[in-house]
Design a protein around this motif. Structure first.
Motif, mmCIF file in Angstrom:
data_model
loop_
_atom_site.group_PDB
_atom_site.id
_atom_site.type_symbol
_atom_site.label_atom_id
_atom_site.label_comp_id
_atom_site.label_asym_id
_atom_site.label_seq_id
_atom_site.Cartn_x
_atom_site.Cartn_y
_atom_site.Cartn_z
ATOM 1 N N PRO A 1 93.939 -84.609 -93.860
ATOM 2 C CA PRO A 1 94.167 -85.969 -93.345
ATOM 3 C C PRO A 1 95.191 -86.752 -94.176
ATOM 4 C CG PRO A 1 91.829 -85.459 -93.367
ATOM 5 C CD PRO A 1 92.505 -84.371 -94.140
ATOM 6 N N VAL A 2 95.198 -86.519 -95.488
ATOM 7 C CA VAL A 2 96.183 -87.196 -96.338
ATOM 8 C C VAL A 2 97.593 -86.730 -95.974
ATOM 9 C CG1 VAL A 2 96.956 -87.556 -98.708
ATOM 10 C CG2 VAL A 2 94.522 -87.465 -98.197
ATOM 11 N N TRP B 1 96.448 -90.595 -89.700
ATOM 12 C CA TRP B 1 95.277 -90.108 -90.426
ATOM 13 C C TRP B 1 94.207 -89.592 -89.469
ATOM 14 C CZ3 TRP B 1 93.797 -90.023 -95.734
ATOM 15 C CH2 TRP B 1 92.459 -89.678 -95.936
ATOM 16 N N LYS B 2 93.791 -90.443 -88.540
ATOM 17 C CA LYS B 2 92.636 -90.135 -87.699
ATOM 18 C C LYS B 2 92.814 -88.874 -86.846
ATOM 19 C CE LYS B 2 90.594 -94.753 -87.522
ATOM 20 N NZ LYS B 2 90.172 -95.879 -86.647
ATOM 21 N N PRO B 3 93.995 -88.643 -86.235
ATOM 22 C CA PRO B 3 94.127 -87.408 -85.457
ATOM 23 C C PRO B 3 93.880 -86.148 -86.277
ATOM 24 C CG PRO B 3 95.882 -88.921 -84.894
ATOM 25 C CD PRO B 3 95.165 -89.516 -86.075
ATOM 26 N N LEU C 1 85.299 -73.837 -100.227
ATOM 27 C CA LEU C 1 86.631 -74.178 -100.725
ATOM 28 C C LEU C 1 87.555 -74.601 -99.581
ATOM 29 C CD1 LEU C 1 87.126 -71.288 -103.322
ATOM 30 C CD2 LEU C 1 86.771 -73.721 -103.827
ATOM 31 N N TYR C 2 87.440 -73.893 -98.467
ATOM 32 C CA TYR C 2 88.244 -74.214 -97.294
ATOM 33 C C TYR C 2 87.878 -75.600 -96.758
ATOM 34 C CZ TYR C 2 90.078 -73.735 -92.505
ATOM 35 O OH TYR C 2 90.727 -73.910 -91.313
ATOM 36 N N ASP C 3 86.582 -75.927 -96.785
ATOM 37 C CA ASP C 3 86.139 -77.253 -96.362
ATOM 38 C C ASP C 3 86.736 -78.347 -97.242
ATOM 39 O OD1 ASP C 3 84.658 -76.348 -94.234
ATOM 40 O OD2 ASP C 3 82.743 -76.375 -95.300
ATOM 41 N N GLN C 4 86.764 -78.102 -98.555
ATOM 42 C CA GLN C 4 87.335 -79.103 -99.456
ATOM 43 C C GLN C 4 88.799 -79.367 -99.115
ATOM 44 O OE1 GLN C 4 84.905 -80.480 -101.403
ATOM 45 N NE2 GLN C 4 83.756 -78.901 -100.290
ATOM 46 N N TYR C 5 89.541 -78.282 -98.899
ATOM 47 C CA TYR C 5 90.956 -78.425 -98.545
ATOM 48 C C TYR C 5 91.103 -79.160 -97.207
ATOM 49 C CZ TYR C 5 95.538 -77.146 -96.700
ATOM 50 O OH TYR C 5 96.779 -77.193 -96.140
ATOM 51 N N SER C 6 90.299 -78.749 -96.219
ATOM 52 C CA SER C 6 90.418 -79.317 -94.884
ATOM 53 C C SER C 6 90.152 -80.807 -94.873
ATOM 54 C CB SER C 6 89.442 -78.609 -93.927
ATOM 55 O OG SER C 6 89.745 -77.243 -93.809
ATOM 56 N N PHE C 7 89.039 -81.218 -95.483
ATOM 57 C CA PHE C 7 88.621 -82.613 -95.393
ATOM 58 C C PHE C 7 89.312 -83.513 -96.411
ATOM 59 C CE2 PHE C 7 85.224 -80.525 -93.112
ATOM 60 C CZ PHE C 7 84.959 -81.408 -92.073
ATOM 61 N N GLN C 8 89.662 -82.958 -97.556
ATOM 62 C CA GLN C 8 90.228 -83.793 -98.611
ATOM 63 C C GLN C 8 91.743 -83.852 -98.592
ATOM 64 O OE1 GLN C 8 88.143 -85.494 -100.500
ATOM 65 N NE2 GLN C 8 86.446 -84.274 -101.284
ATOM 66 N N VAL C 9 92.394 -82.846 -98.023
ATOM 67 C CA VAL C 9 93.850 -82.761 -98.129
ATOM 68 C C VAL C 9 94.554 -82.973 -96.785
ATOM 69 C CG1 VAL C 9 95.795 -81.273 -98.769
ATOM 70 C CG2 VAL C 9 93.683 -81.244 -100.134
#
Length: 284
Positions: free
Chosen positions: A225-226, A235-237, A215-223
């Motif tokens: 950067p946005v 975005w990239k940093p 769940l933490y991965d989903q938040y980290s990668f999906q939210v």
């Protein structure tokens, strides 16, 4: 705003199956015999990583603290408060705060010694990035800090510009994972500490529960950067920051590395289920 947000999602969001990327190792070598390491999930030459990390933090320096609040929902403040409380500075504490450019840890140290009336204390903030140091200096001036209790020094955590046995406390918060050679960071920490000095690191780590980690991965990668794109126009940093967390050694492995550097009584404490961990050791 809604249209722009949808475009961001369409162009940039990773699919869930893209999240489980195997970490690269720092032991592989290129055809030119120069060692390679990770920059997030990207494999780069060791000589390139430092410049790439510098660029990341130059780009986000002014919005760094705002984004910390947004990404952690403000919890990073509690982590840092507890970190300094765990250090428990006493009279005559000479602290070196490494990768501490914006001053978050140093300012908490100053508040602590003032609150508990510790005498003859001082903090030196060092960071490889002059942009981050400038942000910290501006904040310090706005807070009317006594210049006699804090000073700022540009420097590399892997080659600190200080003599042996200079400090009796060393902190590094959310900076260790950005260094190319973690072992060199630890050996330098050991070198500049006096016998009896304490090493403390606050860093993102790994959750013990696999479901919560997912769940933490989903938040980290999906939210995250946005958020970086919408708030800081970067975005990239923030994609790199998320990836760099996954490349950092887990709690036990990092504990072993600290011991290998010579520290004793090494221990770690998980905060927020292991999202972050505090590692501590002594130069005996």
């Amino acid at each position: 705003m809604a249209l722009n947000f949808r475009i961001l999602l369409r162009n940039y969001l990773k699919r869930p199956e893209q999240i489980n990327v195997r970490p690269v190792t720092s032991t592989s070598q290129s055809t030119s015999n120069e060692k390679e390491t990770h920059f997030g999930f990207e494999t780069v030459k060791e000589s390139e990583k430092q410049e790439k990390v510098l660029k990341v933090f130059e780009n986000v320096a002014e919005d760094y603290d705002i984004m910390n609040d947004v990404m952690s929902l403000g919890i990073h403040r509690l982590w840092k408060d507890y970190f300094i409380s765990s250090l428990s500075p006493t009279n005559n504490t000479k602290l070196l705060d490494v990768a501490g450019g914006t001053g978050d840890i140093a300012f908490r140290f100053i508040d602590y010694v003032k609150t508990y009336q510790r005498q003859n204390c001082h903090v030196t903030v060092t960071d490889i990035n002059s942009h981050m140091l400038n942000v910290g200096k501006i904040r310090s001036k706005a807070l009317n800090h006594d210049p006699g209790i804090i000073n700022w020094q540009e420097g590399n955590a892997e080659e600190l510009p200080f003599k042996d046995n200079t400090f009796n406390a060393y902190t590094i918060a959310f900076g260790a994972r950005n260094c190319t050679h973690i072992d060199k960071v630890l050996s330098e920490a050991y070198r500049v500490l006096q016998p009896g000095g304490r090493f403390m690191c606050l860093e993102f780590s790994q959750l013990e529960n696999t479901t919560l980690q997912w769940l933490y991965d989903q938040y980290s990668f999906q939210v995250i950067p946005v958020m970086g794109q919408l708030i800081a126009k970067q975005w990239k940093p923030y994609q790199y920051l998320v990836e760099s967390i996954r490349q950092f050694p887990n709690q036990e492995k990092y504990k072993n590395m600290i011991e290998e550097a010579g520290f004793r009584q090494v221990a770690f404490e998980n905060l927020t289920l292991g999202i972050v961990a505090i590692h501590s050791g002594f130069k005996l």
